[in-house]
Design a protein around this motif. Structure first.
Motif, PDB file in Angstrom:
ATOM      1  N   GLN A 139      22.249  28.340 -13.241  1.00  0.00           N
ATOM      2  CA  GLN A 139      23.628  27.976 -12.905  1.00  0.00           C
ATOM      3  C   GLN A 139      23.663  26.869 -11.863  1.00  0.00           C
ATOM      4  OE1 GLN A 139      26.145  30.646 -10.432  1.00  0.00           O
ATOM      5  NE2 GLN A 139      27.526  30.696 -12.194  1.00  0.00           N
ATOM      6  N   GLN A 140      22.804  26.980 -10.849  1.00  0.00           N
ATOM      7  CA  GLN A 140      22.764  25.956  -9.810  1.00  0.00           C
ATOM      8  C   GLN A 140      22.303  24.620 -10.376  1.00  0.00           C
ATOM      9  OE1 GLN A 140      23.793  26.088  -6.509  1.00  0.00           O
ATOM     10  NE2 GLN A 140      23.461  23.889  -6.721  1.00  0.00           N
ATOM     11  N   ALA A 141      21.315  24.668 -11.266  1.00  0.00           N
ATOM     12  CA  ALA A 141      20.821  23.437 -11.879  1.00  0.00           C
ATOM     13  C   ALA A 141      21.898  22.780 -12.739  1.00  0.00           C
ATOM     14  CB  ALA A 141      19.588  23.745 -12.725  1.00  0.00           C
ATOM     15  N   VAL A 142      22.649  23.592 -13.488  1.00  0.00           N
ATOM     16  CA  VAL A 142      23.724  23.064 -14.334  1.00  0.00           C
ATOM     17  C   VAL A 142      24.814  22.429 -13.487  1.00  0.00           C
ATOM     18  CG1 VAL A 142      25.589  23.720 -15.902  1.00  0.00           C
ATOM     19  CG2 VAL A 142      23.294  24.615 -16.270  1.00  0.00           C
ATOM     20  N   GLN A 143      25.203  23.101 -12.407  1.00  0.00           N
ATOM     21  CA  GLN A 143      26.243  22.560 -11.532  1.00  0.00           C
ATOM     22  C   GLN A 143      25.813  21.228 -10.912  1.00  0.00           C
ATOM     23  OE1 GLN A 143      26.845  25.860  -8.865  1.00  0.00           O
ATOM     24  NE2 GLN A 143      28.345  26.847 -10.208  1.00  0.00           N
ATOM     25  N   THR A 144      24.535  21.156 -10.536  1.00  0.00           N
ATOM     26  CA  THR A 144      24.026  19.902  -9.974  1.00  0.00           C
ATOM     27  C   THR A 144      24.051  18.792 -11.012  1.00  0.00           C
ATOM     28  OG1 THR A 144      22.577  21.118  -8.450  1.00  0.00           O
ATOM     29  CG2 THR A 144      22.031  18.806  -8.884  1.00  0.00           C
TER      30      THR A 144
END
Length: 312
Positions: free
Chosen positions: A196-201
């Motif tokens: 999720q963090q990678a996608v948001q970034t």
């Protein structure tokens, strides 16, 4: 041991319009699948004894002349109900077909049908969530089902009956795999948060790049073509607002009202559960309920940053 026989009814209906409360079935087709193999079929056209909307006619091509000498709903419903029996019903966007058959049963016999409903469109979305469209045509294309005719009941039924067993097998395998992952839920949640963090970034990075692209075109830039063939262009699209009161009757007359206007079910639910309506009005709205669904969403609650762990 002999293999247990699995019987399912794959079906499709064509109708005079979209509202199952007001419209009628004009064509019904079904096949009986036994362990994924077609063993029997039944199809009929039906005289609805009412007007066929032009918008529906444009989809299936069935005219009023074509059904004028066909049997009526009262004549064919016993045969339809006999064919489907109490077996599970399989259809693409099954709620549509199910509602029309169910309403006819209630209208003629005062009781609903109780068959299990299997929506192949839901299975398609679960197995291939990355597809932009999960329509029947895309499903048949995915599994190499050839078709010359579309939007006629038997043609769509046969197409679905050929694709469904393969789709069902993949869905069952996915479901079985998912069930086996439940014991790993703690690890999977940690993994989910990383993804999720990678996608948001990445989404933030993409938005930054799009802002530069927009600025480039605002400054008079020309389309850019990549070495792989994709072309970057800048497009604008105009949209209009309409006075709903002025066009409501027009949309209803051409059969486009259900597509043009989406009922805000959440707002209606809040009206019914609130205190602004009198009891008679509230009951009238409740009587219009035609289906029930429950939405369950996964939500990640962030930790309270102001919380102090005093046991440290």
């Amino acid at each position: 041991m002999p293999r247990k026989k699995c019987i399912e009814i794959v079906l499709d209906v064509e109708t005079t319009g979209l509202d199952y409360k007001k419209e009628r079935i004009i064509e019904f087709a079904a096949v009986r699948l036994e362990n994924g193999v077609i063993k029997d079929s039944y199809e009929t056209m039906i005289n609805p004894k009412q007007h066929i909307r032009k918008s529906s006619m444009a989809v299936h091509g069935i005219t009023e002349d074509m059904v004028a000498d066909k049997p009526t709903e009262e004549e064919v419903m016993p045969k339809i109900l006999e064919f489907i029996g109490d077996y599970p019903i399989v259809a693409h966007n099954a709620i549509f077909d199910y509602n029309f058959i169910n309403e006819a049963s209630k209208r003629l016999y005062g009781k609903p049908i109780e068959n299990q409903r299997i929506d192949s469109q839901f299975l398609f979305k679960e197995v291939y969530p990355e597809f932009e469209s999960h329509g029947l045509e895309n499903l048949m294309n995915k599994f190499g089902v050839e078709f010359d005719t579309r939007h006629r009941a038997m043609a769509d039924t046969i197409g679905l009956a050929q694709a469904y067993p393969k789709l069902k097998k993949l869905y069952e395998k996915k479901y079985d795999w998912q069930m086996k992952q439940i014991d790993n839920i703690d690890y999977l949640f940690e993994r989910f948060l990383r993804i999720q963090q990678a996608v948001q970034t990445m989404q933030s990075e993409l938005q930054d790049l799009k802002s530069i692209f927009k600025l480039y075109f605002d400054e008079g830039g020309k389309p850019v073509t990549a070495t792989t063939g994709e072309t970057l262009v800048y497009q604008s699209k105009q949209s209009y607002s309409y006075d709903f009161v002025q066009i409501k009757d027009i949309l209803d007359d051409i059969g486009a009202l259900p597509k043009a206007v989406k009922l805000n079910n959440g707002f209606v639910d809040r009206l019914v559960s609130g205190h602004s309506l009198d009891e008679e009005t509230r009951e009238k709205i409740k009587a219009a309920r035609c289906d029930f669904s429950e939405t369950r969403n996964i939500q990640v609650i962030k930790p309270d940053k102001h919380h102090c762990d005093c046991n440290k």
